[in-house]
Every structure is written in C-alpha cells, then in structure tokens.
Design a protein around this motif. Structure first.
Motif, short mmCIF file in Angstrom:
data_model
loop_
_atom_site.label_atom_id
_atom_site.label_comp_id
_atom_site.label_asym_id
_atom_site.label_seq_id
_atom_site.Cartn_x
_atom_site.Cartn_y
_atom_site.Cartn_z
N ASN A 100 -14.13 1.07 -6.45
CA ASN A 100 -13.67 0.04 -7.00
C ASN A 100 -14.72 -1.07 -7.31
O ASN A 100 -14.45 -2.18 -7.69
CB ASN A 100 -12.64 -0.70 -5.72
N SER A 127 0.94 -1.23 0.08
CA SER A 127 0.15 -0.07 0.09
C SER A 127 1.01 1.34 0.14
O SER A 127 0.59 2.13 -0.87
CB SER A 127 -0.93 -0.15 1.11
N PRO A 184 -11.50 3.49 -10.46
CA PRO A 184 -10.29 3.86 -10.48
C PRO A 184 -9.29 3.10 -9.60
O PRO A 184 -8.15 2.99 -9.82
CB PRO A 184 -10.20 5.26 -9.84
N PHE A 185 -10.07 2.19 -8.77
CA PHE A 185 -9.30 1.19 -8.04
C PHE A 185 -9.83 -0.32 -8.24
O PHE A 185 -11.03 -0.28 -8.46
CB PHE A 185 -9.43 1.83 -6.60
N GLN A 213 2.61 2.09 -3.29
CA GLN A 213 1.41 2.83 -4.49
C GLN A 213 1.42 4.08 -4.04
O GLN A 213 1.26 5.10 -4.96
CB GLN A 213 0.24 1.90 -4.55
N LEU A 214 1.17 4.24 -2.90
CA LEU A 214 0.65 5.87 -2.39
C LEU A 214 1.91 6.62 -2.51
O LEU A 214 1.91 7.85 -2.85
CB LEU A 214 0.16 5.78 -1.05
N CYS A 250 -4.37 0.43 -7.35
CA CYS A 250 -4.51 1.66 -8.25
C CYS A 250 -4.51 1.21 -9.60
O CYS A 250 -3.85 0.42 -10.25
CB CYS A 250 -3.38 2.54 -8.07
N GLN A 251 -5.51 1.86 -10.22
CA GLN A 251 -5.73 1.56 -11.89
C GLN A 251 -4.90 2.63 -12.51
O GLN A 251 -4.75 3.64 -11.83
CB GLN A 251 -7.18 1.45 -12.24
N THR A 275 -12.27 0.63 -1.27
CA THR A 275 -12.05 2.17 -1.46
C THR A 275 -13.26 2.89 -1.50
O THR A 275 -14.12 2.69 -2.55
CB THR A 275 -11.18 2.21 -2.89
N ALA A 301 2.67 7.65 -6.25
CA ALA A 301 1.65 8.90 -6.53
C ALA A 301 1.78 10.12 -5.70
O ALA A 301 0.97 11.00 -5.97
CB ALA A 301 0.17 8.51 -6.36
N CYS A 347 -5.59 6.41 -11.93
CA CYS A 347 -6.63 6.55 -10.82
C CYS A 347 -6.65 7.94 -10.20
O CYS A 347 -7.54 8.52 -9.79
CB CYS A 347 -6.57 5.52 -9.62
N TRP A 348 -5.53 8.35 -9.89
CA TRP A 348 -5.37 9.63 -9.01
C TRP A 348 -5.78 11.04 -9.75
O TRP A 348 -6.28 11.91 -9.28
CB TRP A 348 -3.65 9.84 -8.51
#
Length: 275
Positions: free
Chosen positions: A138, A31, A215-216, A34-35, A109-110, A172, A38, A113-114
């Motif tokens: 999601n 996690s 997006p997720f 991924q964060l 995350c796709q 999500t 971004a 997504c952000w």
C-alpha cells in the motif's frame, strides 16, 4: 484467539489474516464487506489492545532499548500494534503455508487489487520474483529501489520493485514463510513502531519489495493507536531525541545504499559475459 470469517471463492491461494481489536466493530464490518465482495476468506487475529495500559504490563518491551534505537519510548498503543503483528506472523507460520497476506483493519482495496494479487502470486510461484521476505502493498518505495519485474497484463499490471529503504507503513504486507520466521527469530521485542521494525530488517538484508501502483490504500479512519498518545509523555530532552532519530534514519539509509550497491554488483555478475 482467532476467528474464521468470510468464506467464499478465494481469488488467491495464500491465507489472509486480518488484525482487528475487539472494540473496533465498525472497522471489522468495513473490512469484511470488502473481503466478502471479492470472495476472499480470511482469519481474524484478535489484536493486542495496548491502549490505556502502562508499558510495564508488556514483559517483552524494553524501554531503554527503544530509546537507544528509536530515540524515544513507545506508547502502549504502539507496543500493542507491534505485538499484534507478531501474533499474526506466528499464526501464519503455524499454518504451514509459504506466503500470507497480513492486513490491518483500515485497509482499502483499490480497483483490480485482487487481480493484481493473483498476478503477483503467479509471478512468485513461477520464480519470476524470488529472494524476498515481505512486500509492501500500500505504499511504493520512493527512494533507494530498483526495478525487479512487471506483473499482470494490459488490463491490470504493476511494477515490482526491490525496496532497499522499505516504506514505513504496515497496513497491507505480503510475507514469505522464510521472512516471517526470520522476523520472529530476531525481532519479536518491540523497540520501535512495527513499520519501522520492518524497515530496519530489510535495510540490512535487501529482501523487501514494493509495488507500483499499489493495490491497496487506507480508509482514512482515525488511528486506534493514536488513542493511546495522550498517555505518552513528550521527552524533555527533545533535542537529543531528534538527534537519535536523524542518526537512526541515516544508518538505515546507509545500510540501504550499501545493500543496493551489493545487489547491483551481484546482478551484474550474473549477466552473460561477452566472449
């Protein structure tokens, strides 16, 4: 107890909360990666660990109420998951922010997504999207929904849908402040898995939304909740419990149908009338 992690250039202005068990270190690592990638800052919510505990250890849990509504009692893992979301919602309300994203630690995350989240935030801030409590990010709704708005541009775009029959997945969720306060005021007691609790709420008030494409997604990692499953005993009167499940789903669908009819009637009344 919460922990702050992953500081960087935030692509969205609302806070992000990540629910994670102390023992789920690999999930936290995935996690965070991924964060971090971004530039998203987040606050870790230490999940309530219900595994291998008797349900009697949870004073807010009412077995009889769960059986009456959901058709069976909950496993200790399901109770822990529910209370973890309650904990995250309380932290969100305490923050004073107007919306917040709550993630379970198996989110994925796709692409884009952000950018989509930034477009969604802008549409909400501009008033293009209003009258909502929570948005499932999601799993798009598959039945009893209506189109609400298009967000984004040619590169990244999506349709926002009013989901009268809310998708039963809580990985999500974007919450409004009013939605979080309403849920905490009326639904802190776990009487069903948390995703069905969200569905129950918005089947009654038509304030749940979804996005297509979503997006997720989920990583596909084995569920920590299911580890508690061996401690849940299958009811002997399984036929009665199945009847309760059908009855509950029928009631949710009926409420969702009426909510869609009522919403459509109100929307039509707001259209300009011919002279």
């Amino acid at each position: 107890m919460t922990e702050q992690s992953a500081r960087g250039e935030h692509p969205v202005q609302f806070p992000v909360f990540l629910i994670n068990l102390d023992s789920s270190k690999q999930r936290l690592k995935v996690s965070e990666a991924q964060l971090h990638a971004a530039g998203v800052s987040f606050e870790r919510i230490l999940a309530v660990d219900g595994r291998n505990k008797p349900v009697s250890e949870f004073p807010t849990y009412d077995e009889a109420a769960a059986v009456k509504y959901y058709g069976r009692g909950l496993s200790s893992g399901e109770i822990g998951c529910y209370l973890s979301h309650v904990k995250a919602l309380k932290q969100f309300v305490k923050s004073g922010q107007q919306m917040a994203l709550i993630l379970e630690d198996d989110f994925l995350c796709q692409p884009g997504c952000w950018d989509m989240m930034a477009a969604l935030e802008a549409a909400i801030s501009d008033g293009k999207i209003s009258d909502w409590d929570l948005i499932n990010l999601n799993q798009p709704p598959k039945r009893l929904y209506s189109w609400l708005a298009k967000i984004g541009d040619n590169d990244v775009s999506a349709d926002v849908l009013r989901a009268f029959y809310f998708p039963a997945r809580a990985t999500t969720i974007l919450w409004s402040r009013s939605g979080a306060k309403s849920f905490l005021a009326e639904a802190q007691q776990p009487i069903c898995p948390v995703d069905h609790g969200f569905r129950r709420r918005v089947s009654e008030n038509a304030r749940g939304l979804g996005i297509s494409p979503n997006p997720f997604w989920v990583t596909g990692a084995a569920s920590d909740i299911s580890e508690a499953a061996p401690h849940w005993k299958k009811p002997r009167r399984i036929g009665w419990y199945r009847w309760r499940e059908v009855s509950r789903q029928t009631r949710c669908l009926t409420l969702a149908g009426w909510a869609k009819y009522d919403r459509s009637k109100r929307d039509r009344a707001m259209l300009p009338q011919p002279e």
